[in-house]
Write an enzyme that holds these catalytic residues in place. Sequence first.
Site, short mmCIF file in Angstrom:
data_model
loop_
_atom_site.label_atom_id
_atom_site.label_comp_id
_atom_site.label_asym_id
_atom_site.label_seq_id
_atom_site.Cartn_x
_atom_site.Cartn_y
_atom_site.Cartn_z
N PRO A 60 -32.12 20.48 19.23
CA PRO A 60 -32.39 19.21 18.55
C PRO A 60 -33.77 18.61 18.85
CG PRO A 60 -30.70 18.96 20.27
CD PRO A 60 -30.94 20.42 20.09
N ASN A 61 -34.34 18.04 17.83
CA ASN A 61 -35.58 17.26 17.87
C ASN A 61 -36.85 18.09 18.02
OD1 ASN A 61 -34.21 14.75 17.66
ND2 ASN A 61 -33.65 14.93 19.80
N ARG B 167 -44.42 12.84 17.41
CA ARG B 167 -44.30 11.73 18.35
C ARG B 167 -44.42 12.27 19.77
NH1 ARG B 167 -38.97 9.31 18.21
NH2 ARG B 167 -39.83 8.17 19.95
N ASN C 120 -35.08 27.40 23.69
CA ASN C 120 -35.33 26.04 24.16
C ASN C 120 -34.31 25.18 23.43
OD1 ASN C 120 -36.10 23.48 24.82
ND2 ASN C 120 -38.28 23.74 24.30
N ALA D 218 -32.32 18.98 24.56
CA ALA D 218 -31.41 18.21 25.42
C ALA D 218 -30.10 18.95 25.71
CB ALA D 218 -31.12 16.86 24.76
N GLU E 152 -35.36 31.11 29.09
CA GLU E 152 -35.39 29.71 28.65
C GLU E 152 -36.80 29.15 28.85
OE1 GLU E 152 -31.98 27.18 29.17
OE2 GLU E 152 -33.20 25.73 30.28
N HIS F 199 -39.17 25.53 28.54
CA HIS F 199 -39.34 24.09 28.30
C HIS F 199 -40.82 23.80 28.22
CE1 HIS F 199 -35.16 23.13 28.61
NE2 HIS F 199 -35.08 23.92 29.66
N ARG G 190 -39.48 15.28 35.52
CA ARG G 190 -39.13 14.21 34.58
C ARG G 190 -37.90 13.44 35.08
NH1 ARG G 190 -39.42 15.98 28.50
NH2 ARG G 190 -39.36 13.70 28.33
N ARG H 233 -32.82 15.28 33.39
CA ARG H 233 -33.42 16.49 32.78
C ARG H 233 -33.67 17.59 33.81
NH1 ARG H 233 -35.19 14.81 27.61
NH2 ARG H 233 -35.80 12.63 27.69
O1 CA2 Z 1 -39.64 20.16 27.50
C1 CA2 Z 1 -38.88 20.65 26.67
O2 CA2 Z 1 -39.18 21.63 25.97
C2 CA2 Z 1 -37.53 19.99 26.40
O3 CA2 Z 1 -36.57 21.03 26.17
C3 CA2 Z 1 -37.69 19.13 25.16
C4 CA2 Z 1 -36.41 18.35 24.81
C5 CA2 Z 1 -35.91 17.59 26.02
O4 CA2 Z 1 -34.67 16.98 25.70
C6 CA2 Z 1 -35.74 18.47 27.22
O5 CA2 Z 1 -35.31 17.69 28.29
C7 CA2 Z 1 -37.02 19.18 27.57
C8 CA2 Z 1 -36.66 17.30 23.72
C9 CA2 Z 1 -37.41 17.76 22.55
C10 CA2 Z 1 -37.80 16.52 21.80
O6 CA2 Z 1 -38.99 16.81 21.19
C11 CA2 Z 1 -39.64 15.79 20.59
C12 CA2 Z 1 -40.79 16.14 19.97
C13 CA2 Z 1 -41.52 15.18 19.31
C14 CA2 Z 1 -41.11 13.87 19.28
C15 CA2 Z 1 -39.94 13.52 19.93
C16 CA2 Z 1 -39.20 14.49 20.58
#
Ligand code: CA2
Length: 143
Positions: free
Chosen positions: A10-11, A18, A75, A78, A99, A101, A108, A112
């Site tokens: 997700p995201n 952002r 990846n 969350a 994996e 990140h 962080r 996390r």
């Molecule tokens: O650092 C990473 O790659 C994470 O997997 C990214 C996840 C986060 O929940 C993990 O703890 C670490 C979140 C990805 C969200 O990505 C965004 C990108 C642009 C704007 C907002 C969020």
Amino acid sequence: MKKFAILHGPNLDRLGRRQPEIYGTATLKDLEKLIRAEARRLGCGVTFFQSAHEGALVDKIHALTDHGIAGFVVNFGAYSHTSIALRDALASANLPAIEVHISDIAQREEFRRHSITAGACRAMISGKGFPGYVEALQQLAKL
Ligand code: CA2
């Protein structure tokens, strides 16, 4: 030719839009381009899948496994910190997975710092940005 799957949770489709201070300014498409270029160099194939849905990611792992994928770069965003289902899916595939990140999850927020899904992976690369994916693919290609 060996083919590897790059799975995103997700995201991550919002990359570059952002929070550039954490994830940079490049997009998921840019990342795919970078990985494709490395795959070409290594002589392997890659396929990409992104979903905000845990079950869709589980189903994809099973489908790719049944269709002869050689390994995974994951990846799960969350879900990395919460999903026993994704960890079980990877474990049941019995294929090499790494994996990645983008950010350094150890530096962080407390929630996390632990990855559940990394337990089903050979290695975790965290905090190296997009080059972490290139490194992961290189490691898989060497196996
Ligand atoms: O650092 C990473 O790659 C994470 O997997 C990214 C996840 C986060 O929940 C993990 O703890 C670490 C979140 C990805 C969200 O990505 C965004 C990108 C642009 C704007 C907002 C969020």
